[in-house]
Each structure stands twice: as C-alpha cells, then as structure tokens.
Motif scaffolding. Structure first.
Motif, short mmCIF file in Angstrom:
data_model
loop_
_atom_site.label_atom_id
_atom_site.label_comp_id
_atom_site.label_asym_id
_atom_site.label_seq_id
_atom_site.Cartn_x
_atom_site.Cartn_y
_atom_site.Cartn_z
N PHE A 253 -16.16 -7.51 -2.53
CA PHE A 253 -16.82 -8.48 -3.49
C PHE A 253 -16.00 -8.93 -4.66
O PHE A 253 -16.34 -9.97 -5.32
N TYR A 254 -14.85 -8.31 -5.00
CA TYR A 254 -13.96 -8.78 -5.89
C TYR A 254 -12.64 -8.72 -5.40
O TYR A 254 -12.29 -7.85 -4.54
N HIS A 255 -11.90 -9.81 -6.06
CA HIS A 255 -10.58 -10.09 -5.56
C HIS A 255 -9.57 -9.28 -6.42
O HIS A 255 -9.40 -9.61 -7.51
N PHE A 256 -8.77 -8.02 -5.84
CA PHE A 256 -7.78 -7.45 -6.35
C PHE A 256 -6.75 -6.85 -5.52
O PHE A 256 -7.17 -6.75 -4.34
N HIS A 257 -5.41 -6.45 -6.00
CA HIS A 257 -4.62 -6.16 -5.03
C HIS A 257 -4.88 -4.38 -5.22
O HIS A 257 -5.04 -3.66 -6.35
N GLN A 258 -4.50 -3.55 -4.07
CA GLN A 258 -4.53 -2.21 -3.96
C GLN A 258 -3.29 -1.72 -3.80
O GLN A 258 -2.37 -2.27 -3.00
N ILE A 259 -2.71 -0.77 -4.56
CA ILE A 259 -1.49 -0.15 -4.59
C ILE A 259 -1.58 1.43 -4.34
O ILE A 259 -2.20 1.99 -5.11
N GLU A 260 -0.72 1.72 -3.46
CA GLU A 260 -0.73 3.30 -3.18
C GLU A 260 -0.08 4.06 -4.46
O GLU A 260 0.82 3.52 -5.18
N LEU A 261 -0.71 5.14 -4.99
CA LEU A 261 -0.38 6.08 -5.82
C LEU A 261 0.55 7.18 -5.51
O LEU A 261 -0.06 7.67 -4.28
N GLU A 262 1.65 7.55 -5.90
CA GLU A 262 2.39 8.71 -5.32
C GLU A 262 2.13 9.96 -6.22
O GLU A 262 1.86 9.97 -7.47
N GLY A 263 2.42 10.96 -5.35
CA GLY A 263 2.08 12.46 -6.16
C GLY A 263 1.01 13.02 -5.62
O GLY A 263 -0.02 12.49 -5.29
N ASP A 264 1.14 14.31 -5.62
CA ASP A 264 -0.13 15.54 -5.15
C ASP A 264 -1.37 15.10 -5.89
O ASP A 264 -2.54 15.13 -5.13
N TRP A 265 -1.18 14.79 -7.25
CA TRP A 265 -2.39 14.50 -7.94
C TRP A 265 -3.44 13.61 -7.44
O TRP A 265 -4.75 13.53 -7.51
N ALA A 266 -2.58 12.44 -6.80
CA ALA A 266 -3.25 11.07 -6.47
C ALA A 266 -3.55 11.32 -4.89
O ALA A 266 -4.69 10.60 -4.45
N ASN A 267 -2.64 11.92 -4.16
CA ASN A 267 -2.98 12.04 -2.65
C ASN A 267 -3.69 13.41 -2.39
O ASN A 267 -3.40 14.36 -2.02
#
Length: 300
Positions: A253-267
C-alpha cells in the motif's frame, strides 16, 4: 464390552451393605433386577465377585480387585461431569495471553478468530508487554502463557517455537540509506525516526538497544500502529523499525525501502512460553496446542 456405571454403583452398594437385598434397596431397584445385573458383570469377566451365604455376601479376591477399579472409575466419571458442567451451563472460560507488539498486531489477528469460533465458550484477553516483562510475569506466576521474543533470556521457562519474527528498517524511496542491504542499529541512529507510542513493547525494546549503544533515538513523530508509520515513512518523514511481516504487508500500500537489520535482537523468533506447560489449566494447554499447530502457516 459395555460397562454400566449404574451397575458399578450397585456393586459398591452391595459391598458397603454386605447384602444383595440392602444393596438393591439403596440403588432403588428390585432384588431380582439387582441379582441379574451382578450376574451380568460376573459373566462379562468370567469371575465370581461374591460368595453367598445365609447372612449376606462376601467378596472374593476378584471382587476385592473389582472394588478398587470400580471406585476409581466412578471417581473419574464424577470428575468428568464436574469438568463438563461449565460448558453445559454456558459458562465462559477466560484466558489471558501475554504478548509483545508484533505478536498482537501481526500474528494473532489471523489466528484468534478461528479459535474463538471453534470454542464459543472461550474469552481471550490480550495483555501487551515487553518480552522481558512477560518472562518476569511468567516466572512469578502472575502470567500463565506468553508469546515472547527469543532474544531475551527465558532459560527458566519452557518454550515452544511459534514463528520467525525478524525486524527490518524501512526508509523513504529517496533516503540516504536506500542502497544499503543490511545495517546495524548504530548505523541508523544519526537519522530521525518515526516510532510507535512509548507504551508499545516493541518501541521499548528498540530504545533499550539504543541505550546499550549509549545513544538516544531522535523521533520526529510517534504513532499508534505500523500502518500509520508506513504511511508517513513513505511520505519522507523519517525512518522506522518494524517487524518484517508488517513491512511486507504494508509495502503493498505504501512505497518504501526495506533494509535487513543485523544482530540477535533483530533476527528474533516468537516463542510460546510457560513456566510448565503440563501444569497449565486444560484451557491454556488446549490453546497452546492450537498455536503450535498453526506454526507452519506463519511464514514471513
């Protein structure tokens, strides 16, 4: 083999009174009917339960064994009747599920309607909290069942894997970070953020990670849900962190970029957690089993 619970109670009445006649009277049936019912049990098992004599009846060894098991069966049927009573009277079973922001907004809305329709007597209260607080509540016994992030230490609890739940950074199409494929949190903290309201557990978790880095997040705007955040990020207001599942859904619905986040807290993964699953009330055990059964449907 068919075993009548009335016959078991008749048998115990005869044992208790020491007389077939008195046992029949206590069971409110005739002596002839009582005699036929006892004889039917003996024929079913090919044993003699009593020896008859002038003053009454006396148990055989087989009869003594039959007493023990008859008492257990009658106790179990009474327990079954008590367990079914709330359902037959239309009484509601109330459960509280503690969960983090991601579980509440991205996973449970797709699953709970099916469970509630299949179990019309059940009422579920969702208690949103940060995973560390859920773990503490489970450990203290103030919560019984929770959905938590795998990033937090839950070694004192029993857990079952529920779903992958990684976090991603979203940014406007023309943002300086748009060409990055993966980032650490520290790489993002010089940019203004759009975040959830302070009471949201996910926002508390993100801010806790920033604090570990001795940084503070700069907020241009705080909003109540992921959809509102996606909209203002797509309009160029700032960057934001949200569950990958939410970003994938909202990117339509909305146009934006997705960027992977590194680190155990994010994955992270979502875990179903309890102090001891076997000691939960039956309603909670049933609900936990339902959640586990839906794991294969919850792909990011």
């Amino acid at each position: 083999m068919r075993l009548d619970f009335f016959d078991l109670q008749l048998f115990l009445n005869v044992v208790d009174t020491g007389s077939l006649t008195k046992g029949a009277e206590r069971s409110n049936i005739s002596l002839q009917a009582a005699s036929e019912r006892i004889k039917k049990i003996e024929q079913q098992f090919s044993v003699n339960l009593f020896t008859r004599h002038a003053s009454g009846v006396k148990l055989t060894v087989a009869g003594q064994t039959f007493v023990e098991h008859s008492q257990q069966l009658l106790q179990q049927i009474q327990q079954l009747q008590q367990a079914m009573l709330p359902f037959s009277q239309g009484l509601r079973s109330e459960m509280t599920l503690w969960c983090n922001s991601s579980a509440q907004s991205e996973y449970l809305p797709a699953l709970l309607p099916q469970y509630l329709i299949e179990n019309p007597h059940v009422q579920i209260d969702l208690q949103e909290a940060e995973s560390a607080d859920i773990i503490l509540a489970l450990d203290k016994g103030t919560a019984q069942l929770g959905l938590i992030s795998s990033f937090f230490n839950s070694n004192d609890l029993q857990t079952l894997e529920f779903a992958d739940d990684p976090l991603v950074l979203i940014c406007p199409k023309d943002h300086a970070l748009k060409h990055q494929s993966a980032l650490k949190l520290i790489d993002t903290l010089n940019f203004p953020f759009v975040g959830l309201m302070q009471y949201h557990s996910l926002q508390q978790s993100i801010e806790a990670q920033a604090k570990i880095l001795n940084c503070a997040i700069q907020y241009r705007l705080r909003l109540p849900n992921f959809a509102a955040i996606a909209q203002v990020v797509s309009n160029g207001v700032g960057i934001a962190i949200m569950p990958q599942r939410a970003a994938k859904r909202l990117n339509e619905f909305y146009h934006f970029h997705q960027i992977e986040l590194e680190g155990d807290w994010a994955n992270r993964k979502l875990l179903i957690a309890a102090k001891n699953f076997d000691e939960l009330p039956v309603s909670y055990q049933h609900f936990a089993q339902f959640l586990v059964s839906k794991k294969s449907l919850l792909t990011v």
